[in-house]
Scaffold this motif. Structure first.
Motif, mmCIF file in Angstrom:
data_model
loop_
_atom_site.group_PDB
_atom_site.id
_atom_site.type_symbol
_atom_site.label_atom_id
_atom_site.label_comp_id
_atom_site.label_asym_id
_atom_site.label_seq_id
_atom_site.Cartn_x
_atom_site.Cartn_y
_atom_site.Cartn_z
ATOM 1 N N CYS A 1 0.859 -1.185 0.000
ATOM 2 C CA CYS A 1 0.000 0.000 0.000
ATOM 3 C C CYS A 1 0.892 1.231 0.000
ATOM 4 O O CYS A 1 1.758 1.372 0.869
ATOM 5 C CB CYS A 1 -0.897 0.010 1.231
ATOM 6 S SG CYS A 1 -1.769 1.583 1.417
ATOM 7 N N LYS B 1 0.181 4.220 0.718
ATOM 8 C CA LYS B 1 -0.086 5.120 1.859
ATOM 9 C C LYS B 1 0.533 4.557 3.141
ATOM 10 O O LYS B 1 1.178 5.277 3.897
ATOM 11 C CB LYS B 1 -1.591 5.303 2.029
ATOM 12 C CG LYS B 1 -2.132 6.453 1.198
ATOM 13 C CD LYS B 1 -3.448 6.912 1.780
ATOM 14 C CE LYS B 1 -3.909 8.229 1.195
ATOM 15 N NZ LYS B 1 -5.336 8.454 1.499
ATOM 16 N N CYS B 2 0.290 3.287 3.384
ATOM 17 C CA CYS B 2 0.850 2.648 4.586
ATOM 18 C C CYS B 2 2.342 2.356 4.411
ATOM 19 O O CYS B 2 3.040 2.052 5.369
ATOM 20 C CB CYS B 2 0.124 1.350 4.902
ATOM 21 S SG CYS B 2 -1.643 1.557 5.195
ATOM 22 N N THR C 1 0.263 -4.722 2.935
ATOM 23 C CA THR C 1 -0.893 -4.886 3.839
ATOM 24 C C THR C 1 -1.882 -5.841 3.191
ATOM 25 O O THR C 1 -1.797 -6.131 1.997
ATOM 26 C CB THR C 1 -1.614 -3.541 4.078
ATOM 27 O OG1 THR C 1 -2.066 -3.038 2.809
ATOM 28 C CG2 THR C 1 -0.719 -2.535 4.766
ATOM 29 N N CYS D 1 -6.850 -1.360 0.510
ATOM 30 C CA CYS D 1 -6.008 -1.683 1.658
ATOM 31 C C CYS D 1 -6.892 -1.901 2.875
ATOM 32 O O CYS D 1 -7.761 -1.086 3.184
ATOM 33 C CB CYS D 1 -5.025 -0.536 1.884
ATOM 34 S SG CYS D 1 -4.118 -0.684 3.427
ATOM 35 N N CYS E 1 -5.953 1.261 5.574
ATOM 36 C CA CYS E 1 -6.317 2.661 5.326
ATOM 37 C C CYS E 1 -7.389 2.810 4.252
ATOM 38 O O CYS E 1 -7.880 3.905 4.030
ATOM 39 C CB CYS E 1 -5.070 3.470 4.951
ATOM 40 S SG CYS E 1 -4.494 3.125 3.277
ATOM 41 N N HIS F 1 -7.023 2.576 1.036
ATOM 42 C CA HIS F 1 -6.508 3.083 -0.237
ATOM 43 C C HIS F 1 -6.793 2.098 -1.379
ATOM 44 O O HIS F 1 -6.591 0.901 -1.245
ATOM 45 C CB HIS F 1 -5.000 3.330 -0.128
ATOM 46 C CG HIS F 1 -4.399 3.880 -1.382
ATOM 47 N ND1 HIS F 1 -4.479 5.204 -1.716
ATOM 48 C CD2 HIS F 1 -3.728 3.265 -2.391
ATOM 49 C CE1 HIS F 1 -3.880 5.395 -2.880
ATOM 50 N NE2 HIS F 1 -3.421 4.227 -3.315
HETATM 51 ZN ZN ZN Z 1 -2.981 1.316 3.330
#
Ligand code: ZN
Length: 297
Positions: A33, A35-36, A40, A53, A56, A58
């Protein structure tokens, strides 16, 4: 290994089965991911072919970069097309695919071309050992010729036709290139790119092959006279078989091939030949090309 259409249907009964297999195949360690910023757990979304995800939320498009990404054709249809290309011996036409898959001609044609594109051997190892080389002259459909073909179309060994250059490793793979000329300046680099130095190369005594010894190959020439019997190891029967098979396919299945697409047809023939002894079904070998294509782009 025999893989039947029944096996295909039971392995991939629906869209979700195709997608989840592809995601596992393309991301064996899981999806990262952005963002993370780590791998994930991702879950398939209702929206076409996207995953989200689990932490989050996403959205990710796991098929981005593959031949399936921007296509509105169902994955089940793509998988059947891929299966059919591997299941035929002589090749399959867009017309035939249209009929068998129940898609439009335009869709069938586009799928075939994209699949042939990824059937290239660009990422494969160079050939080595005992290699037979030869050219073939294809009387391609020249009704619609590109400017390059107008320039290069008439310098084959026999003065006309499109030129394919083939290199086959005995007991192994074949590589076929659509070349603009059969001159030494074109063929020698093609050999050096695709055949490991030190290999034994068998060819007829055509002039373009005369520099092979100088280039680090052991070169054996065969005399193509009808009256010469096969001389021990010194023959080019394998590459000749490739040509007769390919020419038969072009004549019987496609009728005519535009010079613009000749490399794609060559890819298709070469792929089937090179993967004929794979341990896994050829269908899965072709899906591996989907992955190679996605990671190289
Ligand atoms: Zn994420």
């Amino acid at each position: 290994m025999k893989y039947t259409e029944f096996d295909l249907a039971s392995d991939f009964p629906n869209e979700a089965a195709c997608l989840s297999w592809l995601v596992d195949f393309l991301y064996p360690n899981g999806i990262t991911c952005p963002k993370c910023q780590r791998i994930t757990k991702h879950y398939p979304m209702r929206k076409r072919r996207s995953y989200s995800c689990g932490i989050c939320g996403h959205y990710t498009q796991p098929l981005a970069g593959t031949i399936f990404y921007r296509s509105s054709t169902p994955l089940t249809v793509w998988f059947r097309a891929i299966y059919k290309i591997t299941a035929t011996r002589a090749g399959i036409s867009a017309k035939q695919l249209e009929r068998e898959l129940g898609v439009t001609y335009k869709t069938a044609w586009r799928m075939l071309h994209q699949i042939r594109d990824i059937m290239n051997d660009d990422d494969d190892e160079p050939l080595s050992g005992k290699i037979e080389i030869d050219e073939a002259y294809i009387h391609a459909d020249t009704r619609k010729r590109s400017s390059a073909q107008k320039r290069y179309g008439r310098n084959g060994r026999d003065g006309h036709g499109q030129i394919l250059f083939g290199m086959v490793e005995r007991g192994g793979a074949v590589k076929i290139r659509h070349v603009r000329s059969s001159g030494v300046r074109v063929l020698a680099p093609a050999i050096e790119h695709s055949v490991t130095k030190g290999s034994v190369v068998y060819s007829d005594d055509y002039g373009s092959y005369r520099t092979l010894k100088k280039r680090g190959y052991e070169h054996q020439t065969t005399n193509h006279s009808k009256f010469q019997f096969v001389d021990g190891d010194n023959y080019t029967q394998n590459i000749e078989n490739v040509w007769s098979h390919l020419k038969r396919g072009i004549k019987g299945v496609y009728r005519h091939v535009s010079p613009r697409h000749l490399q794609r047809y060559a890819n298709e023939f070469a792929f089937r030949y090179s993967h004929r002894n794979d341990e896994q079904p050829m269908f899965y070998s072709l899906l591996e090309q989907v992955k190679k294509d996605a990671t190289s782009s």
